[in-house]
Design an enzyme around this catalytic site. Structure first.
Site, short mmCIF file in Angstrom:
data_model
loop_
_atom_site.label_atom_id
_atom_site.label_comp_id
_atom_site.label_asym_id
_atom_site.label_seq_id
_atom_site.Cartn_x
_atom_site.Cartn_y
_atom_site.Cartn_z
N LYS A 1 12.52 -3.66 4.01
CA LYS A 1 13.57 -2.88 3.31
C LYS A 1 14.26 -1.93 4.30
O LYS A 1 15.49 -1.78 4.28
CB LYS A 1 12.95 -2.06 2.16
CG LYS A 1 12.48 -2.89 1.00
CD LYS A 1 13.66 -3.48 0.24
CE LYS A 1 13.27 -4.33 -0.94
NZ LYS A 1 14.37 -5.07 -1.54
N SER B 1 13.98 0.63 -1.50
CA SER B 1 12.83 1.11 -2.26
C SER B 1 12.32 2.42 -1.69
O SER B 1 12.35 2.65 -0.47
CB SER B 1 11.73 0.06 -2.18
OG SER B 1 10.51 0.59 -2.62
N TYR C 1 6.45 -5.11 3.86
CA TYR C 1 7.45 -5.07 2.78
C TYR C 1 8.38 -3.86 3.00
O TYR C 1 9.60 -3.97 2.98
CB TYR C 1 6.76 -4.98 1.41
CG TYR C 1 7.68 -4.58 0.29
CD1 TYR C 1 8.70 -5.43 -0.13
CD2 TYR C 1 7.54 -3.35 -0.35
CE1 TYR C 1 9.56 -5.06 -1.15
CE2 TYR C 1 8.39 -2.97 -1.38
CZ TYR C 1 9.40 -3.83 -1.77
OH TYR C 1 10.25 -3.45 -2.78
C1 UD1 Z 1 3.71 -0.31 -5.56
C2 UD1 Z 1 3.84 -0.71 -4.12
C3 UD1 Z 1 5.19 -0.21 -3.62
C4 UD1 Z 1 6.31 -0.81 -4.46
C5 UD1 Z 1 6.09 -0.47 -5.93
C6 UD1 Z 1 7.10 -1.20 -6.79
C7 UD1 Z 1 1.52 -0.80 -3.26
C8 UD1 Z 1 0.52 -0.16 -2.36
N1 UD1 Z 1 2.73 -0.16 -3.36
O1 UD1 Z 1 3.83 1.07 -5.59
O2 UD1 Z 1 5.38 -0.53 -2.28
O3 UD1 Z 1 7.54 -0.29 -4.06
O4 UD1 Z 1 4.77 -0.87 -6.32
O5 UD1 Z 1 6.95 -0.94 -8.14
O6 UD1 Z 1 1.28 -1.85 -3.83
N2 UD1 Z 1 -2.86 2.13 -10.40
C9 UD1 Z 1 -4.08 2.18 -11.03
N3 UD1 Z 1 -4.58 1.03 -11.56
C10 UD1 Z 1 -3.92 -0.17 -11.47
C11 UD1 Z 1 -2.66 -0.21 -10.82
C12 UD1 Z 1 -2.17 0.98 -10.29
O7 UD1 Z 1 -4.71 3.23 -11.12
O8 UD1 Z 1 -4.45 -1.18 -11.96
C13 UD1 Z 1 -2.29 3.39 -9.87
C14 UD1 Z 1 -2.02 3.37 -8.36
O9 UD1 Z 1 -3.17 3.74 -7.66
C15 UD1 Z 1 -0.88 4.40 -8.26
C16 UD1 Z 1 -0.12 4.23 -9.59
O10 UD1 Z 1 -1.03 3.59 -10.48
O11 UD1 Z 1 -1.40 5.67 -8.18
C17 UD1 Z 1 1.12 3.39 -9.48
O12 UD1 Z 1 0.80 2.13 -8.91
P1 UD1 Z 1 1.84 0.92 -8.84
O13 UD1 Z 1 2.42 0.68 -10.19
O14 UD1 Z 1 1.15 -0.22 -8.18
O15 UD1 Z 1 3.03 1.47 -7.93
P2 UD1 Z 1 3.03 2.06 -6.45
O16 UD1 Z 1 1.67 2.21 -5.91
O17 UD1 Z 1 3.88 3.28 -6.46
#
Ligand code: UD1
Length: 340
Positions: free
Chosen positions: A152, A124, A148
């Site tokens: 990996k 990842s 996590y």
């Molecule tokens: C998350 C994991 C990462 C994993 C990946 C797999 C965390 C901190 N990181 O990454 O380790 O490899 O998923 O897909 O959990 N966001 C919102 N509102 C929400 C949800 C997310 O604004 O309700 C934003 C987050 O702040 C971020 C973006 O959307 O900026 C993407 O979030 P997310 O889909 O959770 O992915 P990652 O943070 O990249």
């Protein structure tokens, strides 16, 4: 090829299986169904119109795994199985060392016993943590922020060392960016047993009126619109990267092995607001949102340089953000209709 897919009923494993079946590979899936449903197997068969062998098995069950390898001659293993929640890994780090690291070690030992020397492993982009340079290259600095990510990275290092000791092994480590979307048929998508806290599942909740609004975690990042930026990739593009990796391994017929890392993303960074806007536009659904505090542990932006995967694997993502948003909603709508 006769392919063993571990974790094949999970989100990435199931879509990769569809891509493999399309190319006429023989697939056996093993999965312990800890976070996936057996219905996914029927969905794979419905989409591909082919049969898949399925064995419910936990990779920590050494005897059962040994028995599986004794009965079957696999050419290659594609190893997806593992736990994948960042939050859970902080609460239960040992679970991640057992389920992810230890099971991979067991798998490699059994493979060695039965002379199977080719593996593609699901790593990842989480191993990069907060990027030191962007776009991220395979050579970019790694920064491990949670158990996590550590699990990996341990597995990656284990395979790297393993290959040095077992020089004829052919190993590919794929560092995935953010897979979303669903197969274009609408018959299969992401359906974990335990809901997770990623962006797209939340957008779907709001779109289906299960939640009133989306929380956008922070608008004060150093990005164009202040919201987080990620390299979202269509799940079927990601699935195809496994077929290309398999072709890469098959075309390297010589006795010398390798252990290669590839970043798998689109090469584009999409902001949270951009995703909300695209989802709303292509599906004609309003997604109300509120800006809230940053989520602890989030990085500001992450997207990859795609040149190595393009050059070596002859692979690149073909689908855009509109495709991802349209296909994921097609899947979610079909699920909603089914449940009503
Ligand atoms: C998350 C994991 C990462 C994993 C990946 C797999 C965390 C901190 N990181 O990454 O380790 O490899 O998923 O897909 O959990 N966001 C919102 N509102 C929400 C949800 C997310 O604004 O309700 C934003 C987050 O702040 C971020 C973006 O959307 O900026 C993407 O979030 P997310 O889909 O959770 O992915 P990652 O943070 O990249």
């Amino acid at each position: 090829m006769n392919v063993l897919v571990t974790g094949g009923t999970g989100f990435i494993g199931s879509h990769a299986t569809i891509a493999l079946l399309k190319k006429d590979h023989d697939v056996t899936i093993v999965d312990n169904l800890s976070n996936s449903k057996i219905d996914t197997l029927r969905a794979i068969e419905n989409v591909s119109l082919k049969k898949v062998r399925f064995i419910e098995l936990d990779l920590l069950d050494i005897k059962a795994l040994d028995c599986l390898f004794k009965k079957n001659k696999f050419d290659i293993v594609i190893h997806f199985a593992g736990s994948k929640s960042v939050n859970e890994s902080i609460e239960k780090p040992l679970k991640y060392y057992f389920n992810n690291v230890y099971s991979s070690i067991i798998l490699s030992q059994i493979m060695k016993k039965y002379d199977v020397k080719k593996i593609i492993f699901s790593s990842s982009a989480t191993v990069y943590g907060e990027p030191a340079d962007i776009p991220l290259k395979e050579s970019s600095k790694v920064s491990i922020l949670n158990p996590y990510a550590a699990s990996k990275y341990y597995i990656e290092n284990y395979f790297r060392e393993y290959q040095k000791q077992n020089k004829d092994w052919k190993i590919i480590l794929l560092r995935y960016f953010n897979p979303i979307g669903a197969h274009e048929s609408g018959l299969i998508g992401e359906s974990p047993k335990v809901p997770h806290n990623n962006l797209m599942p939340y957008i779907l909740k709001v779109a289906s009126k299960e939640s009133e609004y989306l929380q956008v975690f922070g608008d004060d990042y150093d990005t164009e619109d202040g919201t987080g930026v990620r390299d979202f990739i269509h799940i079927m593009d990601l699935a195809e990267a496994h077929v290309s990796s398999l072709d890469f391994i098959s075309s390297n017929q010589g006795p010398d092995g390798f252990c290669n890392i590839f970043n798998i993303g689109t090469g584009k960074g999409y902001s949270v607001l951009e995703i909300i806007e695209t989802f709303s536009k292509v599906n004609n659904i309003e997604i109300p949102y509120k800006i809230v505090d940053r989520r602890p542990g989030d990085v500001s932006q992450s997207y990859t340089d795609v040149s190595l995967a393009k050059k070596s694997l002859n692979w690149k993502a073909k689908k855009d953000l509109s495709d991802m948003c349209r296909d994921v909603w097609r899947w979610k709508s079909s699920q909603l209709k089914k449940n009503n």
